[in-house]
Design a protein around this motif. Structure first.
Motif, short mmCIF file in Angstrom:
data_model
loop_
_atom_site.label_atom_id
_atom_site.label_comp_id
_atom_site.label_asym_id
_atom_site.label_seq_id
_atom_site.Cartn_x
_atom_site.Cartn_y
_atom_site.Cartn_z
N ASP A 1 129.86 28.69 45.60
CA ASP A 1 128.81 28.34 46.24
C ASP A 1 127.84 27.87 45.54
O ASP A 1 127.58 27.86 44.38
CB ASP A 1 128.40 29.05 47.68
N THR B 1 141.44 17.13 36.36
CA THR B 1 140.21 16.30 36.38
C THR B 1 140.53 15.57 37.66
O THR B 1 141.93 14.28 37.48
CB THR B 1 138.63 15.91 35.65
N PRO C 1 140.72 18.73 42.94
CA PRO C 1 141.08 20.52 44.03
C PRO C 1 141.86 20.37 44.29
O PRO C 1 143.09 19.67 43.30
CB PRO C 1 140.49 19.21 45.29
N ASP D 1 130.58 19.55 36.10
CA ASP D 1 131.17 20.44 37.26
C ASP D 1 131.36 21.54 36.57
O ASP D 1 131.73 21.59 35.50
CB ASP D 1 132.47 19.42 37.74
N ARG E 1 135.21 14.65 37.75
CA ARG E 1 135.13 15.94 37.85
C ARG E 1 136.14 16.58 37.93
O ARG E 1 137.26 15.83 37.74
CB ARG E 1 134.23 15.81 39.50
N VAL F 1 133.24 24.93 38.13
CA VAL F 1 134.41 25.72 39.11
C VAL F 1 135.44 27.42 39.25
O VAL F 1 134.88 26.82 37.45
CB VAL F 1 136.32 24.31 39.24
N SER G 1 142.06 25.91 41.45
CA SER G 1 140.55 25.97 41.56
C SER G 1 139.84 26.49 42.17
O SER G 1 140.24 26.02 43.28
CB SER G 1 139.79 24.50 41.30
N GLU H 1 135.74 25.96 44.06
CA GLU H 1 135.26 25.53 44.67
C GLU H 1 133.80 27.10 44.85
O GLU H 1 134.31 28.46 45.39
CB GLU H 1 134.82 24.72 46.01
N TYR I 1 135.69 30.83 34.95
CA TYR I 1 135.40 29.77 35.48
C TYR I 1 135.31 28.47 34.37
O TYR I 1 135.66 28.91 33.22
CB TYR I 1 133.49 29.64 35.48
N ARG J 1 126.97 28.99 41.10
CA ARG J 1 127.05 28.25 40.75
C ARG J 1 126.01 28.31 39.83
O ARG J 1 125.42 27.86 38.11
CB ARG J 1 127.18 26.98 41.43
#
Length: 446
Positions: free
Chosen positions: A221, A202, A213, A254, A210, A256, A217, A219, A271, A225
């Motif tokens: 949609d 994080t 990236p 958060d 958070r 991911v 990981s 991201e 996840y 989520r």
């Protein structure tokens, strides 16, 4: 100790058929993940063995020299129906922080856990010792001695538990009681920190933590989520009332996506969820994972509908099994559903260290570790019985196992030694067959 004579080509086809049953759907959905999984399995006979519990149970129940679905020595109506780990090999041991805050060394990774014959765990472990011993150039006699040591330690601990030994006579492996490589693992785990784990996964953005990236990981949609957060709400209902006291600890910061590519989790979507910790401080936030639970290999060879129907889905089965087999399990351990599939939910623990066999080469040290793992196996089997809170195994497993072994004390170690050599040789031969199948493009879908 002769391996059943099967020529390479028929055995290759047999392996492919078992793989298709066990991995077919997941492989078709994510062939890239399975290419990684299979390359890891190709590295050694032991790595192959780790990734092929499906083949192990196929052989164990196919009556080709390794066992029979009709039962076997030491198995009766009770000892054939106990909670078992399902994938008990020499590397499925390590550290965890239990619900009371103690660092424990014990069995880990309960993805394959189920209800079945207790000897299946012991045979799977014994064959893994044969493979490790062979890789370390130990003689057959030395391997036999190691399996005998494991059997004796298991027998001694089961008998002690069955006859009412006090807790201080059979203590868990902790910083105060463990020795050798087990103590080293516990000390390594103690040196780890939650902050270190968070720092690796994080970052701080706009005064809040958070997920960083990259690093695997993905991201999500908005629609995905939403589904994951809805599954998280369902998971909260499965937690024990004593899990957490502060409501803020369930606040999601958060989410991911991740995709499993390990030997045991290839192709399984998962996840990570970042949660508020037990205070407003950023260094005690918690990361949990939601992972699609898999069908355990052993379940394909247990036909009792009462066992199958006991579980809502594979996530439910994994959690109930772990809670039964592991005393004071992870307080974040729970289950949920996502897209109609059962999910396992647990903490990404900062204190997890696996037993590393790489530097365990002295024969006396190997023997001491094997004995400790025998004791740990017995403790695990005895934890999961009429005292575990589940009605599926309504009797004292340690007493049932103790009585079964007592009926033929002399044959117990011999059974495991013979199996270890036979199946160790089979696994080494199968590894070479698998490598040839893989590198020559013979595995469908890859």
């Amino acid at each position: 100790m002769s391996v059943p004579q099967l020529s390479d080509e028929p055995r290759g086809e047999e392996i492919l058929a078992v793989f298709d049953t066990a991995f077919g759907e997941l492989l078709a959905a994510d062939p890239a993940a399975f290419r990684v999984k299979f390359r890891k399995m190709a590295a050694s006979a032991f790595a192959f063995y780790r990734g092929t519990a499906c083949l192990f149970y196929h052989d164990l129940t196919a009556n080709i020299g390794f066992g029979s679905k009709r039962g076997g020595p030491y198995l009766d109506e009770r000892t054939s129906r106990v909670w078992i780990h399902g994938d008990l090999h020499a590397e499925n041991f390590g550290t965890y922080m239990d619900a009371t805050g103690r660092l424990i060394f014990n069995v880990n990774d309960f993805d394959e856990a189920y209800v079945g014959p207790f000897t299946w765990d012991l045979k799977r472990f014994s064959a893994s010792i044969a493979l490790i011993g062979y890789a370390k150039a130990l003689s057959d006699d030395q391997i036999s001695e190691l399996v005998q040591i494991y059997a004796a330690a298991y027998r001694e601990r089961i008998h002690a538990l069955a006859t009412g030994a006090k807790s201080d006579e059979v203590p868990p492996f902790t910083l105060d009681t463990a020795e050798g490589p087990l103590l080293d693992a516990l000390r390594d785990a103690r040196s780890l920190t939650r902050f270190g784990l968070l720092d690796s996964m994080t970052e701080i953005r706009d005064f809040e933590r958070r997920f960083a990236p990259g690093g695997g990981s993905i991201e999500l949609d908005a629609a995905t989520r939403y589904k994951v957060l809805a599954a998280f709400d369902g998971y909260l209902e499965t937690l024990p009332e004593t899990s957490l006291a502060r409501p803020d600890s369930y606040r999601v910061k958060d989410v991911v996506g991740r995709r499993g590519i390990g030997i045991g989790s290839a192709g399984l979507p998962s996840y990570n969820i970042l949660l508020e910790g037990h205070s407003d401080a950023l260094e005690n936030d918690v990361v949990i994972y939601i992972k699609q639970a898999q069908t355990p290999a052993v379940s394909r060879h247990i036909t009792d509908p009462a066992i199958r129907d006991y579980f809502q889905h594979e996530g439910h089965r994994t959690v109930l099994s772990q809670r039964a087999l592991q005393q004071h399990a992870d307080p974040w351990l729970g289950w949920t559903e996502l897209d109609g599939a059962g999910q396992l939910v647990a903490e990404v623990s900062p204190y997890a260290v696996d037993l590393d066999w790489g530097d365990i080469d002295d024969t006396e040290e190997i023997a001491a570790v094997v004995a400790d793992l025998g004791r740990a196996t017995a403790t695990m089997h005895s934890a999961a019985d009429d005292q575990s809170g589940e009605s599926l195994v309504p009797f004292s497993t340690e007493r049932a196992i103790d009585a079964a072994i007592a009926a033929d004390e002399d044959g117990f170690a011999d059974l495991l030694v013979s199996f270890a050599h036979d199946y160790g040789a089979r696994a080494r031969a199968d590894h070479q067959i698998f490598v040839d199948l893989f590198r020559n493009g013979r595995i469908p879908g890859l």
